[in-house]
Design an enzyme around this catalytic site. Structure first.
Site, PDB file in Angstrom:
ATOM      1  N   GLY A  47      -4.078 -28.745  15.077  1.00  0.00           N
ATOM      2  CA  GLY A  47      -4.533 -28.043  16.653  1.00  0.00           C
ATOM      3  C   GLY A  47      -3.654 -28.164  17.310  1.00  0.00           C
ATOM      4  O   GLY A  47      -4.570 -27.917  18.622  1.00  0.00           O
ATOM      5  N   GLU A  76      -1.793 -27.347   6.787  1.00  0.00           N
ATOM      6  CA  GLU A  76      -0.917 -26.982   5.325  1.00  0.00           C
ATOM      7  C   GLU A  76       0.524 -27.793   4.546  1.00  0.00           C
ATOM      8  O   GLU A  76       1.443 -27.291   4.612  1.00  0.00           O
ATOM      9  CB  GLU A  76      -0.106 -25.373   5.495  1.00  0.00           C
ATOM     10  CG  GLU A  76      -1.426 -24.395   5.774  1.00  0.00           C
ATOM     11  CD  GLU A  76      -2.238 -24.426   5.108  1.00  0.00           C
ATOM     12  OE1 GLU A  76      -1.851 -24.937   3.651  1.00  0.00           O
ATOM     13  OE2 GLU A  76      -2.869 -23.341   4.754  1.00  0.00           O
ATOM     14  N   HIS A  95       5.245 -20.682   9.072  1.00  0.00           N
ATOM     15  CA  HIS A  95       4.440 -19.794   8.261  1.00  0.00           C
ATOM     16  C   HIS A  95       3.728 -19.305   9.475  1.00  0.00           C
ATOM     17  O   HIS A  95       3.333 -19.417  10.893  1.00  0.00           O
ATOM     18  CB  HIS A  95       3.191 -20.810   7.516  1.00  0.00           C
ATOM     19  CG  HIS A  95       1.783 -20.509   7.503  1.00  0.00           C
ATOM     20  ND1 HIS A  95       1.765 -19.307   6.555  1.00  0.00           N
ATOM     21  CD2 HIS A  95       0.408 -20.757   7.896  1.00  0.00           C
ATOM     22  CE1 HIS A  95       0.130 -18.852   6.925  1.00  0.00           C
ATOM     23  NE2 HIS A  95      -0.357 -20.102   7.083  1.00  0.00           N
ATOM     24  N   HIS A 158      -4.278 -14.016   4.433  1.00  0.00           N
ATOM     25  CA  HIS A 158      -4.599 -15.315   4.906  1.00  0.00           C
ATOM     26  C   HIS A 158      -2.240 -14.901   6.094  1.00  0.00           C
ATOM     27  O   HIS A 158      -2.809 -14.650   7.519  1.00  0.00           O
ATOM     28  CB  HIS A 158      -3.703 -16.816   4.241  1.00  0.00           C
ATOM     29  CG  HIS A 158      -3.852 -18.120   4.871  1.00  0.00           C
ATOM     30  ND1 HIS A 158      -4.126 -19.169   4.817  1.00  0.00           N
ATOM     31  CD2 HIS A 158      -3.133 -17.776   6.132  1.00  0.00           C
ATOM     32  CE1 HIS A 158      -3.811 -20.085   5.430  1.00  0.00           C
ATOM     33  NE2 HIS A 158      -2.828 -19.699   6.381  1.00  0.00           N
TER      34      HIS A 158
END
Length: 214
Positions: A47, A76, A95, A158
């Site tokens: 975050g 993750e 990712h 995703h």
């Protein structure tokens, strides 16, 4: 203990590059590298704006997913560790939440090897892992299984994951995958893309790994 400042700075710069290249938005997505001693990974914290991450914030995590230093790691982290534990050839994981990668991932379909670049860089087509909730052990297991020995995988509904021998390699693969999936989407709109034969895929992958640029 070493503070792995070089690895932390590399991941920070790659995160900014990922954001500014349109491969993700906001604080989504995550990147990591395995340390040279193979004892830890350096991964982006949870975050935190990519433009505001400092080396002190970077998460240093051991192979049992324990936080050694820095802020709370990306949700993750388990997915990244799962890949490192199953792939000795991989030292960097990226990712993304890029547009065409997410578009194809939303279909939950595998992508056949329709372009030379996919055959060379990825090692064939790109599989889509079965759905798992973000940050869940299920998602990590599904990702590792679908990735297998290739360099990219899609996460159903995703995004995508690309891996490499180092961060530069993983970033190159990430860009090739996004461009390839854009071409695939456009080809699907026009008709039915034709997949390359397995023997041609094997030839091009071998050429890229063992002869290209040598």
């Amino acid at each position: 203990m070493c503070n792995y400042i070089e690895e932390k700075k590399m991941v920070i710069e790659a995160g900014k590059k990922m954001l500014n290249s349109g491969l993700t938005v906001g604080t989504w997505g995550n990147l990591s590298v395995r340390t040279k001693d193979k004892k830890y990974m350096v991964i982006t914290p949870s975050g935190v704006d990519y433009e505001k991450i400092t080396p002190e914030m970077m998460s240093l995590v051991d192979m049992d997913e324990n936080l050694v230093s820095g802020k709370k790691p990306s949700i993750e982290a388990g997915l990244h560790l799962g890949i490192y534990k199953n792939r000795e050839d991989v030292n960097a994981v990226i990712h993304t939440h890029s547009i065409y990668t997410c578009t194809v991932a939303a279909t939950r379909e595998d992508v056949p090897p329709v372009l030379d670049e996919m055959a060379q860089i990825v090692g064939g087509g790109i599989k889509t892992a079965k759905y798992g909730l973000p940050g869940s052990p299920e998602l990590a297991r599904n990702c590792v299984e679908a990735l297998d020995d290739r360099m990219a995988v899609l996460l159903a509904n995703h995004g995508g994951v690309c891996v490499g021998k180092d961060l530069q390699d993983a970033f190159k693969i990430t860009n090739v995958v996004e461009v390839s999936l854009k071409s695939y989407c456009l080809a699907k709109a026009m008709g039915n893309p034709v997949a390359l034969d397995d023997k041609d895929v094997d030839f091009m992958r071998d050429f890229f790994l063992n002869k290209y640029g040598k």
